[in-house]
Design a protein around this motif. Structure first.
Motif, PDB file in Angstrom:
ATOM      1  N   ASP A   1      44.731  31.757 -22.128  1.00 49.41           N
ATOM      2  CA  ASP A   1      44.969  33.136 -21.706  1.00 49.41           C
ATOM      3  C   ASP A   1      44.080  33.539 -20.538  1.00 49.41           C
ATOM      4  O   ASP A   1      44.364  34.506 -19.841  1.00 49.41           O
ATOM      5  CB  ASP A   1      44.808  34.108 -22.880  1.00 49.41           C
ATOM      6  CG  ASP A   1      43.372  34.241 -23.348  1.00 49.41           C
ATOM      7  OD1 ASP A   1      42.546  33.385 -22.982  1.00 49.41           O
ATOM      8  OD2 ASP A   1      43.065  35.195 -24.077  1.00 49.41           O
ATOM      9  N   ASP A   2      42.991  32.795 -20.285  1.00 47.83           N
ATOM     10  CA  ASP A   2      42.121  33.102 -19.148  1.00 47.83           C
ATOM     11  C   ASP A   2      41.572  31.794 -18.573  1.00 47.83           C
ATOM     12  O   ASP A   2      40.411  31.444 -18.768  1.00 47.83           O
ATOM     13  CB  ASP A   2      40.985  34.022 -19.585  1.00 47.83           C
ATOM     14  CG  ASP A   2      40.260  34.649 -18.407  1.00 47.83           C
ATOM     15  OD1 ASP A   2      40.424  34.155 -17.279  1.00 47.83           O
ATOM     16  OD2 ASP A   2      39.516  35.631 -18.611  1.00 47.83           O
ATOM     17  N   PRO A   3      42.397  31.066 -17.832  1.00 49.64           N
ATOM     18  CA  PRO A   3      41.970  29.755 -17.312  1.00 49.64           C
ATOM     19  C   PRO A   3      40.803  29.838 -16.340  1.00 49.64           C
ATOM     20  O   PRO A   3      39.980  28.924 -16.290  1.00 49.64           O
ATOM     21  CB  PRO A   3      43.232  29.215 -16.634  1.00 49.64           C
ATOM     22  CG  PRO A   3      44.090  30.404 -16.380  1.00 49.64           C
ATOM     23  CD  PRO A   3      43.799  31.357 -17.489  1.00 49.64           C
ATOM     24  N   GLU A   4      40.717  30.930 -15.567  1.00 48.42           N
ATOM     25  CA  GLU A   4      39.627  31.051 -14.598  1.00 48.42           C
ATOM     26  C   GLU A   4      38.281  31.154 -15.317  1.00 48.42           C
ATOM     27  O   GLU A   4      37.279  30.580 -14.875  1.00 48.42           O
ATOM     28  CB  GLU A   4      39.847  32.262 -13.707  1.00 48.42           C
ATOM     29  CG  GLU A   4      38.768  32.466 -12.647  1.00 48.42           C
ATOM     30  CD  GLU A   4      38.641  31.300 -11.682  1.00 48.42           C
ATOM     31  OE1 GLU A   4      37.525  31.086 -11.163  1.00 48.42           O
ATOM     32  OE2 GLU A   4      39.647  30.586 -11.449  1.00 48.42           O
ATOM     33  N   TYR A   5      38.255  31.860 -16.432  1.00 46.56           N
ATOM     34  CA  TYR A   5      37.021  31.979 -17.224  1.00 46.56           C
ATOM     35  C   TYR A   5      36.588  30.599 -17.730  1.00 46.56           C
ATOM     36  O   TYR A   5      35.413  30.229 -17.642  1.00 46.56           O
ATOM     37  CB  TYR A   5      37.271  32.936 -18.388  1.00 46.56           C
ATOM     38  CG  TYR A   5      36.059  33.261 -19.225  1.00 46.56           C
ATOM     39  CD1 TYR A   5      35.232  34.328 -18.898  1.00 46.56           C
ATOM     40  CD2 TYR A   5      35.743  32.504 -20.350  1.00 46.56           C
ATOM     41  CE1 TYR A   5      34.117  34.635 -19.675  1.00 46.56           C
ATOM     42  CE2 TYR A   5      34.629  32.798 -21.123  1.00 46.56           C
ATOM     43  CZ  TYR A   5      33.830  33.862 -20.777  1.00 46.56           C
ATOM     44  OH  TYR A   5      32.717  34.150 -21.538  1.00 46.56           O
ATOM     45  N   CYS A   6      37.542  29.846 -18.249  1.00 45.90           N
ATOM     46  CA  CYS A   6      37.236  28.501 -18.741  1.00 45.90           C
ATOM     47  C   CYS A   6      36.787  27.596 -17.603  1.00 45.90           C
ATOM     48  O   CYS A   6      35.880  26.768 -17.773  1.00 45.90           O
ATOM     49  CB  CYS A   6      38.455  27.905 -19.438  1.00 45.90           C
ATOM     50  SG  CYS A   6      38.930  28.771 -20.954  1.00 45.90           S
ATOM     51  N   HIS A   7      37.409  27.743 -16.444  1.00 46.48           N
ATOM     52  CA  HIS A   7      37.030  26.933 -15.281  1.00 46.48           C
ATOM     53  C   HIS A   7      35.582  27.195 -14.887  1.00 46.48           C
ATOM     54  O   HIS A   7      34.828  26.267 -14.572  1.00 46.48           O
ATOM     55  CB  HIS A   7      37.976  27.255 -14.127  1.00 46.48           C
ATOM     56  CG  HIS A   7      37.738  26.437 -12.899  1.00 46.48           C
ATOM     57  ND1 HIS A   7      37.889  25.058 -12.875  1.00 46.48           N
ATOM     58  CD2 HIS A   7      37.357  26.790 -11.641  1.00 46.48           C
ATOM     59  CE1 HIS A   7      37.610  24.603 -11.667  1.00 46.48           C
ATOM     60  NE2 HIS A   7      37.283  25.629 -10.903  1.00 46.48           N
ATOM     61  N   ARG A   8      35.183  28.452 -14.926  1.00 42.71           N
ATOM     62  CA  ARG A   8      33.796  28.779 -14.586  1.00 42.71           C
ATOM     63  C   ARG A   8      32.820  28.202 -15.605  1.00 42.71           C
ATOM     64  O   ARG A   8      31.698  27.797 -15.253  1.00 42.71           O
ATOM     65  CB  ARG A   8      33.642  30.295 -14.489  1.00 42.71           C
ATOM     66  CG  ARG A   8      34.346  30.893 -13.282  1.00 42.71           C
ATOM     67  CD  ARG A   8      34.287  32.397 -13.269  1.00 42.71           C
ATOM     68  NE  ARG A   8      35.012  32.963 -12.135  1.00 42.71           N
ATOM     69  CZ  ARG A   8      35.230  34.247 -11.948  1.00 42.71           C
ATOM     70  NH1 ARG A   8      34.792  35.119 -12.857  1.00 42.71           N
ATOM     71  NH2 ARG A   8      35.884  34.677 -10.893  1.00 42.71           N
ATOM     72  N   LEU A   9      33.224  28.169 -16.868  1.00 40.16           N
ATOM     73  CA  LEU A   9      32.362  27.546 -17.878  1.00 40.16           C
ATOM     74  C   LEU A   9      32.192  26.059 -17.588  1.00 40.16           C
ATOM     75  O   LEU A   9      31.099  25.504 -17.760  1.00 40.16           O
ATOM     76  CB  LEU A   9      32.961  27.753 -19.273  1.00 40.16           C
ATOM     77  CG  LEU A   9      32.856  29.176 -19.837  1.00 40.16           C
ATOM     78  CD1 LEU A   9      33.631  29.283 -21.150  1.00 40.16           C
ATOM     79  CD2 LEU A   9      31.398  29.576 -20.058  1.00 40.16           C
ATOM     80  N   PHE A  10      33.256  25.395 -17.143  1.00 39.15           N
ATOM     81  CA  PHE A  10      33.143  23.985 -16.770  1.00 39.15           C
ATOM     82  C   PHE A  10      32.182  23.809 -15.592  1.00 39.15           C
ATOM     83  O   PHE A  10      31.387  22.860 -15.561  1.00 39.15           O
ATOM     84  CB  PHE A  10      34.522  23.412 -16.427  1.00 39.15           C
ATOM     85  CG  PHE A  10      35.173  22.703 -17.569  1.00 39.15           C
ATOM     86  CD1 PHE A  10      34.968  21.353 -17.785  1.00 39.15           C
ATOM     87  CD2 PHE A  10      35.996  23.400 -18.451  1.00 39.15           C
ATOM     88  CE1 PHE A  10      35.564  20.695 -18.852  1.00 39.15           C
ATOM     89  CE2 PHE A  10      36.595  22.755 -19.518  1.00 39.15           C
ATOM     90  CZ  PHE A  10      36.370  21.392 -19.716  1.00 39.15           C
ATOM     91  N   GLN A  11      32.256  24.706 -14.625  1.00 34.31           N
ATOM     92  CA  GLN A  11      31.336  24.632 -13.496  1.00 34.31           C
ATOM     93  C   GLN A  11      29.888  24.750 -13.963  1.00 34.31           C
ATOM     94  O   GLN A  11      29.006  24.014 -13.496  1.00 34.31           O
ATOM     95  CB  GLN A  11      31.672  25.734 -12.490  1.00 34.31           C
ATOM     96  CG  GLN A  11      33.009  25.533 -11.786  1.00 34.31           C
ATOM     97  CD  GLN A  11      33.380  26.710 -10.909  1.00 34.31           C
ATOM     98  OE1 GLN A  11      33.122  27.868 -11.264  1.00 34.31           O
ATOM     99  NE2 GLN A  11      33.983  26.439  -9.761  1.00 34.31           N
ATOM    100  N   LEU A  12      29.644  25.664 -14.890  1.00 34.71           N
ATOM    101  CA  LEU A  12      28.290  25.823 -15.423  1.00 34.71           C
ATOM    102  C   LEU A  12      27.864  24.610 -16.239  1.00 34.71           C
ATOM    103  O   LEU A  12      26.698  24.196 -16.188  1.00 34.71           O
ATOM    104  CB  LEU A  12      28.218  27.089 -16.285  1.00 34.71           C
ATOM    105  CG  LEU A  12      28.337  28.413 -15.528  1.00 34.71           C
ATOM    106  CD1 LEU A  12      28.461  29.574 -16.507  1.00 34.71           C
ATOM    107  CD2 LEU A  12      27.132  28.630 -14.610  1.00 34.71           C
ATOM    108  N   LEU A  13      28.798  24.021 -16.982  1.00 30.85           N
ATOM    109  CA  LEU A  13      28.476  22.821 -17.754  1.00 30.85           C
ATOM    110  C   LEU A  13      28.077  21.668 -16.839  1.00 30.85           C
ATOM    111  O   LEU A  13      27.142  20.911 -17.144  1.00 30.85           O
ATOM    112  CB  LEU A  13      29.674  22.417 -18.616  1.00 30.85           C
ATOM    113  CG  LEU A  13      29.863  23.207 -19.910  1.00 30.85           C
ATOM    114  CD1 LEU A  13      31.257  22.961 -20.486  1.00 30.85           C
ATOM    115  CD2 LEU A  13      28.796  22.848 -20.935  1.00 30.85           C
ATOM    116  N   VAL A  14      28.766  21.533 -15.725  1.00 32.93           N
ATOM    117  CA  VAL A  14      28.421  20.482 -14.761  1.00 32.93           C
ATOM    118  C   VAL A  14      27.013  20.708 -14.224  1.00 32.93           C
ATOM    119  O   VAL A  14      26.204  19.777 -14.126  1.00 32.93           O
ATOM    120  CB  VAL A  14      29.443  20.443 -13.601  1.00 32.93           C
ATOM    121  CG1 VAL A  14      28.937  19.543 -12.470  1.00 32.93           C
ATOM    122  CG2 VAL A  14      30.789  19.943 -14.099  1.00 32.93           C
TER     123      VAL A  14
END
Length: 268
Positions: free
Chosen positions: A99-112
């Motif tokens: 429902d919010d792919p951009e939010y999840c994408h930012r979490l991946f960026q932070l995980l990296v």
């Protein structure tokens, strides 16, 4: 305990990309697609739209491939004994829409970023980010419906929040989405719990609060900077949402009425 073996975002591949691990990994794999893709689910190769998440448990068959000119995804391979993963209600190997792919994408960026640091505290940071990501996945999985316009609505809402001072109108917003103004108002409120113009007002008042607390501008200047051409209209909407006038809000939150320095140019 959680250990990340590899995490990547915006991983891009050409149209011939195939990922085939018949016996699966000996760890967890989470994939979030940014483009359409085909996944092997229930004995069949099925096509799924972009913005889907799929979680593979250890030793589960993994097969997915590109089905367009380019395949792009975020993915993480990790081991963990945390119940929020091992006892999750999410399906294994079956993609579901976010429902919010951009939010999840930012979490991946932070995980990296966090995974690149060799610091003692990184484990707690990574665990917090993963917990947040899995909470977001659960919200998506149990969401009743994600309409075809959902992702366009998210982009519109992001534009409103990022630029609340723009002179937004329902007609303009509907034109951006190529739908009627009436239909926009119906689906916007259904998706976010408030109308698109209410969202504009809330965003402007949030910005006004920041100015009142952290800037020396007058109320009239703040009204103008928040997209209002009429200071009385600004004060009226501010009081409707906060319960106090801009001047009283400033005094209460900066202590300027009790000896603590704060913004001083507050007429009217």
């Amino acid at each position: 305990m959680t250990n990340i073996f590899y995490v990547e975002y915006d991983a891009a591949h050409n149209s011939s990309f195939v990922f085939d691990i018949p016996e699966g990994h000996n760890c967890w794999l989470l994939v979030i697609t940014q483009t359409p893709a085909q996944f092997w689910v229930d004995g069949k190769l099925r096509e799924y739209p972009p913005h889907c998440a799929v979680l593979f448990e250890p030793h589960q068959k993994i097969y997915y491939r590109a089905c367009a000119e380019q395949y792009v995804n975020d993915w993480i391979r990790f081991e963990t004994d945390e119940p929020y993963v091992t006892e999750t209600s999410l399906p294994f190997g079956s993609p579901f829409p976010l429902d919010d792919p951009e939010y999840c994408h930012r979490l991946f960026q932070l995980l990296v970023i966090e995974n690149s640091f060799n610091k003692d505290y990184k484990k707690s940071s990574i665990d917090c980010l993963l917990r947040t990501l899995f909470n977001k996945l659960l919200e998506s999985y149990f969401r009743e419906e994600i309409t075809p316009q959902h992702y366009n609505l998210l982009k519109l809402r992001s534009a409103i929040h990022n630029n609340p001072t723009h002179p937004w109108t329902v007609s303009e917003m509907a034109e951006i989405l190529s739908i009627s103004p009436g239909y926009l108002q119906v689906i916007y409120k259904k998706s976010f719990g408030l109308t698109c113009m209410d969202d504009v007002i809330h965003s402007r008042i949030r910005l006004a609060k920041e100015y009142l607390i952290h800037s020396p501008y007058t109320v009239a200047e703040i009204a103008d900077r928040c997209g209002y051409r009429n200071v009385e209209h600004f004060c009226r909407q501010f009081k409707q949402l906060t319960g106090s006038s801009p001047k009283k809000f400033n005094k209460r939150n900066t202590g300027s009425g009790a000896g603590t320095p704060g913004p001083t140019k507050l007429n009217p």
